[in-house]
Write a protein that holds these residues in place. Structure first.
Motif, PDB file in Angstrom:
ATOM      1  N   GLU A 252      48.128  35.182  64.226  1.00  0.00           N
ATOM      2  CA  GLU A 252      49.370  34.429  64.430  1.00  0.00           C
ATOM      3  C   GLU A 252      49.541  34.105  65.901  1.00  0.00           C
ATOM      4  OE1 GLU A 252      52.787  36.387  62.902  1.00  0.00           O
ATOM      5  OE2 GLU A 252      52.304  35.964  60.798  1.00  0.00           O
ATOM      6  N   GLU A 253      49.905  32.871  66.162  1.00  0.00           N
ATOM      7  CA  GLU A 253      50.221  32.422  67.524  1.00  0.00           C
ATOM      8  C   GLU A 253      51.598  31.770  67.472  1.00  0.00           C
ATOM      9  OE1 GLU A 253      47.123  29.797  68.729  1.00  0.00           O
ATOM     10  OE2 GLU A 253      45.546  31.353  68.704  1.00  0.00           O
ATOM     11  N   ILE A 254      52.613  32.525  67.852  1.00  0.00           N
ATOM     12  CA  ILE A 254      53.989  32.052  67.741  1.00  0.00           C
ATOM     13  C   ILE A 254      54.561  31.838  69.134  1.00  0.00           C
ATOM     14  CG2 ILE A 254      56.310  32.580  66.896  1.00  0.00           C
ATOM     15  CD1 ILE A 254      55.042  34.280  64.724  1.00  0.00           C
ATOM     16  N   THR A 255      55.030  30.631  69.404  1.00  0.00           N
ATOM     17  CA  THR A 255      55.659  30.320  70.688  1.00  0.00           C
ATOM     18  C   THR A 255      56.911  31.174  70.865  1.00  0.00           C
ATOM     19  OG1 THR A 255      54.855  28.044  70.555  1.00  0.00           O
ATOM     20  CG2 THR A 255      56.676  28.487  72.080  1.00  0.00           C
ATOM     21  N   PRO A 256      57.031  31.892  71.985  1.00  0.00           N
ATOM     22  CA  PRO A 256      58.177  32.799  72.160  1.00  0.00           C
ATOM     23  C   PRO A 256      59.532  32.110  72.037  1.00  0.00           C
ATOM     24  CG  PRO A 256      56.492  33.207  73.829  1.00  0.00           C
ATOM     25  CD  PRO A 256      56.090  31.962  73.114  1.00  0.00           C
ATOM     26  N   THR A 257      59.598  30.822  72.409  1.00  0.00           N
ATOM     27  CA  THR A 257      60.890  30.124  72.386  1.00  0.00           C
ATOM     28  C   THR A 257      61.254  29.591  70.995  1.00  0.00           C
ATOM     29  OG1 THR A 257      59.765  28.081  73.035  1.00  0.00           O
ATOM     30  CG2 THR A 257      60.696  29.456  74.806  1.00  0.00           C
ATOM     31  N   ALA A 258      60.339  29.718  70.033  1.00  0.00           N
ATOM     32  CA  ALA A 258      60.618  29.202  68.687  1.00  0.00           C
ATOM     33  C   ALA A 258      61.642  30.086  68.002  1.00  0.00           C
ATOM     34  CB  ALA A 258      59.330  29.132  67.880  1.00  0.00           C
ATOM     35  N   ARG A 259      62.748  29.502  67.567  1.00  0.00           N
ATOM     36  CA  ARG A 259      63.801  30.243  66.856  1.00  0.00           C
ATOM     37  C   ARG A 259      63.492  30.185  65.372  1.00  0.00           C
ATOM     38  NH1 ARG A 259      69.401  28.200  69.490  1.00  0.00           N
ATOM     39  NH2 ARG A 259      69.731  30.112  70.698  1.00  0.00           N
ATOM     40  N   LEU A 260      62.809  31.203  64.905  1.00  0.00           N
ATOM     41  CA  LEU A 260      62.267  31.165  63.553  1.00  0.00           C
ATOM     42  C   LEU A 260      63.340  31.069  62.487  1.00  0.00           C
ATOM     43  CD1 LEU A 260      59.397  33.803  63.906  1.00  0.00           C
ATOM     44  CD2 LEU A 260      59.338  31.331  64.305  1.00  0.00           C
ATOM     45  N   ARG A 261      64.488  31.674  62.710  1.00  0.00           N
ATOM     46  CA  ARG A 261      65.563  31.616  61.708  1.00  0.00           C
ATOM     47  C   ARG A 261      66.288  30.279  61.704  1.00  0.00           C
ATOM     48  NH1 ARG A 261      66.683  36.219  59.154  1.00  0.00           N
ATOM     49  NH2 ARG A 261      65.803  38.165  59.966  1.00  0.00           N
ATOM     50  N   GLN A 262      66.119  29.506  62.756  1.00  0.00           N
ATOM     51  CA  GLN A 262      66.785  28.205  62.856  1.00  0.00           C
ATOM     52  C   GLN A 262      65.862  27.042  62.492  1.00  0.00           C
ATOM     53  OE1 GLN A 262      70.089  28.109  63.581  1.00  0.00           O
ATOM     54  NE2 GLN A 262      69.969  30.346  63.587  1.00  0.00           N
ATOM     55  N   LEU A 263      64.623  27.372  62.125  1.00  0.00           N
ATOM     56  CA  LEU A 263      63.654  26.346  61.765  1.00  0.00           C
ATOM     57  C   LEU A 263      63.342  26.451  60.282  1.00  0.00           C
ATOM     58  CD1 LEU A 263      61.218  26.698  64.801  1.00  0.00           C
ATOM     59  CD2 LEU A 263      63.032  24.993  64.490  1.00  0.00           C
ATOM     60  N   LEU A 264      63.194  25.309  59.619  1.00  0.00           N
ATOM     61  CA  LEU A 264      63.038  25.259  58.170  1.00  0.00           C
ATOM     62  C   LEU A 264      61.725  24.593  57.780  1.00  0.00           C
ATOM     63  CD1 LEU A 264      66.658  24.087  57.274  1.00  0.00           C
ATOM     64  CD2 LEU A 264      65.813  26.434  57.350  1.00  0.00           C
ATOM     65  N   VAL A 265      61.134  25.090  56.684  1.00  0.00           N
ATOM     66  CA  VAL A 265      59.934  24.493  56.104  1.00  0.00           C
ATOM     67  C   VAL A 265      60.094  24.475  54.592  1.00  0.00           C
ATOM     68  CG1 VAL A 265      58.397  25.190  57.984  1.00  0.00           C
ATOM     69  CG2 VAL A 265      58.756  26.730  56.045  1.00  0.00           C
ATOM     70  N   VAL A 266      59.196  23.789  53.933  1.00  0.00           N
ATOM     71  CA  VAL A 266      59.169  23.786  52.475  1.00  0.00           C
ATOM     72  C   VAL A 266      58.666  25.147  51.990  1.00  0.00           C
ATOM     73  CG1 VAL A 266      57.971  22.810  50.475  1.00  0.00           C
ATOM     74  CG2 VAL A 266      58.872  21.301  52.244  1.00  0.00           C
ATOM     75  N   PRO A 267      59.332  25.768  51.024  1.00  0.00           N
ATOM     76  CA  PRO A 267      58.885  27.079  50.529  1.00  0.00           C
ATOM     77  C   PRO A 267      57.451  27.034  50.009  1.00  0.00           C
ATOM     78  CG  PRO A 267      61.070  26.563  49.680  1.00  0.00           C
ATOM     79  CD  PRO A 267      60.569  25.323  50.348  1.00  0.00           C
ATOM     80  N   GLY A 268      56.659  28.055  50.374  1.00  0.00           N
ATOM     81  CA  GLY A 268      55.288  28.153  49.893  1.00  0.00           C
ATOM     82  C   GLY A 268      54.279  27.373  50.713  1.00  0.00           C
ATOM     83  N   THR A 269      54.716  26.783  51.837  1.00  0.00           N
ATOM     84  CA  THR A 269      53.804  25.997  52.667  1.00  0.00           C
ATOM     85  C   THR A 269      52.627  26.832  53.150  1.00  0.00           C
ATOM     86  OG1 THR A 269      55.516  24.463  53.427  1.00  0.00           O
ATOM     87  CG2 THR A 269      53.580  24.699  54.824  1.00  0.00           C
ATOM     88  N   LEU A 270      52.903  27.972  53.760  1.00  0.00           N
ATOM     89  CA  LEU A 270      51.835  28.801  54.318  1.00  0.00           C
ATOM     90  C   LEU A 270      50.947  29.377  53.223  1.00  0.00           C
ATOM     91  CD1 LEU A 270      53.634  30.671  57.233  1.00  0.00           C
ATOM     92  CD2 LEU A 270      51.733  29.061  57.408  1.00  0.00           C
ATOM     93  N   GLN A 271      51.544  29.798  52.127  1.00  0.00           N
ATOM     94  CA  GLN A 271      50.744  30.345  51.033  1.00  0.00           C
ATOM     95  C   GLN A 271      49.726  29.323  50.541  1.00  0.00           C
ATOM     96  OE1 GLN A 271      51.409  29.394  47.442  1.00  0.00           O
ATOM     97  NE2 GLN A 271      49.570  30.542  46.903  1.00  0.00           N
ATOM     98  N   LEU A 272      50.155  28.081  50.409  1.00  0.00           N
ATOM     99  CA  LEU A 272      49.254  27.044  49.908  1.00  0.00           C
ATOM    100  C   LEU A 272      48.134  26.762  50.905  1.00  0.00           C
ATOM    101  CD1 LEU A 272      50.181  23.882  47.979  1.00  0.00           C
ATOM    102  CD2 LEU A 272      48.698  23.667  49.970  1.00  0.00           C
ATOM    103  N   LEU A 273      48.474  26.675  52.196  1.00  0.00           N
ATOM    104  CA  LEU A 273      47.465  26.356  53.205  1.00  0.00           C
ATOM    105  C   LEU A 273      46.466  27.495  53.368  1.00  0.00           C
ATOM    106  CD1 LEU A 273      49.683  24.582  55.896  1.00  0.00           C
ATOM    107  CD2 LEU A 273      48.267  23.551  54.114  1.00  0.00           C
ATOM    108  N   VAL A 274      46.956  28.729  53.356  1.00  0.00           N
ATOM    109  CA  VAL A 274      46.052  29.876  53.452  1.00  0.00           C
ATOM    110  C   VAL A 274      45.169  29.951  52.209  1.00  0.00           C
ATOM    111  CG1 VAL A 274      45.968  32.395  53.449  1.00  0.00           C
ATOM    112  CG2 VAL A 274      47.507  31.190  55.024  1.00  0.00           C
ATOM    113  N   GLU A 275      45.754  29.740  51.055  1.00  0.00           N
ATOM    114  CA  GLU A 275      44.989  29.770  49.809  1.00  0.00           C
ATOM    115  C   GLU A 275      43.891  28.718  49.816  1.00  0.00           C
ATOM    116  OE1 GLU A 275      46.246  30.082  45.194  1.00  0.00           O
ATOM    117  OE2 GLU A 275      46.908  28.278  46.244  1.00  0.00           O
ATOM    118  N   ASN A 276      44.195  27.517  50.292  1.00  0.00           N
ATOM    119  CA  ASN A 276      43.183  26.469  50.362  1.00  0.00           C
ATOM    120  C   ASN A 276      42.042  26.857  51.287  1.00  0.00           C
ATOM    121  OD1 ASN A 276      44.264  24.704  48.562  1.00  0.00           O
ATOM    122  ND2 ASN A 276      45.060  23.251  50.055  1.00  0.00           N
TER     123      ASN A 276
END
Length: 360
Positions: A252-276
């Protein structure tokens, strides 16, 4: 109107056109209010004008005002109910051909009625009929513009509602495709573990149940906080490590300034990309495949070297297409795929809280 994509929009146009066509449909409740309000303001002004022009008592010019109201309203009804639908349809040329005839007839009728009521000489020569058509158009023009504008606004609202309903329907269909996809793949994993390590299968089942609770929790949601998505994929990675050992290395490479709770994605995005990544690329403990999850304030990227498996994996590409379509519908932006013979990466946008909703 014909340039708006989507069969749902074309159906909406046909529906609204049918609603507009036919004089029997004339004057919905809001149309009546608009016409009534218009004449409530204009009729007294006309009364004063006719009194001033003719020198008659007000009661003598009342029939003239009444004829004006009736004639102008009838003309606007024909224009809005007959010609507006024609101009919105494939037969627009018919409306264009018939309109001059209507205008000339209205000019002749205008001259006949007002000549009779006001005692003017009636001249139905060609030039006088044209002037009568122009004079009549000045009389009903403002009402026609107001009512046509109202119908246009109503049409836009109908199209907007149709597009929203179509978008929501597409999103529901896309989300419905994910659950069977996720269930099928993970049950295959569980089946393999049951055969080789029942104890590990029990732990896998517990973790899998936790993951499925996540999916159920967000089943009706279009977006999920990035912090929740990262926690979800950590659980998923745990299951993968228990099956593949150290064959795949996750970073994982997470930018320190990224506010993870204030940012939104489509549910299951990471699971699908990792699975692929795992589905299409080989890894082993001596030379693990490194899968990197990089997070910034504006994007989420999953990247890895390309290491195709010796036995080609059958794939329809529906998972990535599904994800691409969901981001398009929700955020009006796409996902980016960067690939070369030795590298593959998928980047999806992350959206700040409060800037989401189906794009229309």
């Amino acid at each position: 109107m014909g340039g708006i994509p989507g069969t749902g929009i074309l159906c909406a146009i046909d529906y609204v056109t049918m609603r507009l066509s036919g004089v029997r449909r004339w004057a919905t409740g809001s149309d009546k209010k608009l016409v009534g309000g218009y004449w409530a303001v204009v009729a007294p002004v006309l009364l004063l004008q006719y009194v001033a022009d003719t020198g008659w008592d007000w009661w003598r010019v009342l029939p003239v005002v009444a004829v004006t109201v009736l004639l102008d309203t009838a003309m606007v009804a024909v224009l809005v109910e007959r010609f507006l639908p024609l101009f919105l349809s494939r037969n627009w040329w018919r409306g264009l051909a018939q309109l001059p005839v209507l205008l000339l007839l209205s000019g002749g009728l205008y001259l006949l009625l007002y000549g009779s009521l006001l005692g003017h000489r009636i001249d139905l020569s060609g030039g006088r009929i044209v002037l009568g058509a122009v004079a009549h158009a000045k009389s009903y023009g403002l009402l026609a513009v107001l009512l046509t504008g109202k119908r246009y606004v109503n049409l836009q609202h109908t199209l907007l509602r149709t597009r929203q309903a179509q978008t929501e329907s597409e999103l529901r269909n896309l989300k419905a495709q994910l659950d069977p996809h996720f269930l099928f793949n993970n049950l295959n994993v569980l089946r393999g573990l049951i055969q080789h390590d029942p104890a590990e299968a029990h732990e896998f089942l517990n973790r899998f149940a936790s993951l499925y609770r996540f999916l159920i929790r967000y089943k009706e949601e279009d977006v999920v906080p990035l912090s929740e998505e990262l926690q979800f994929v950590q659980e998923y990675i745990y299951l993968l490590r228990h099956r593949f050992g150290a064959a795949y290395d996750f970073r994982e490479e997470i930018t320190p300034t990224a506010r993870l709770r204030q940012l939104l994605v489509v549910p299951g995005t990471l699971q699908l990309l990792v699975e692929n990544a795992i589905k299409h690329n080989a890894g082993d403990e001596e030379n693990p495949l490194v899968i990197t999850i990089a997070v910034t304030a504006v994007a989420l990227t999953v990247s890895h070297p390309r290491r195709p498996k010796l036995t080609a994996v059958e794939s329809m590409g529906t998972g990535l297409d599904n994800l691409r379509e969901r981001y398009r519908l929700l955020f009006s932006c796409g996902i980016e795929v960067a690939q070369s013979p030795v590298f593959f990466a998928v980047t999806v946008p992350v959206v700040p809280l409060g800037q989401t909703g189906p794009a229309v």
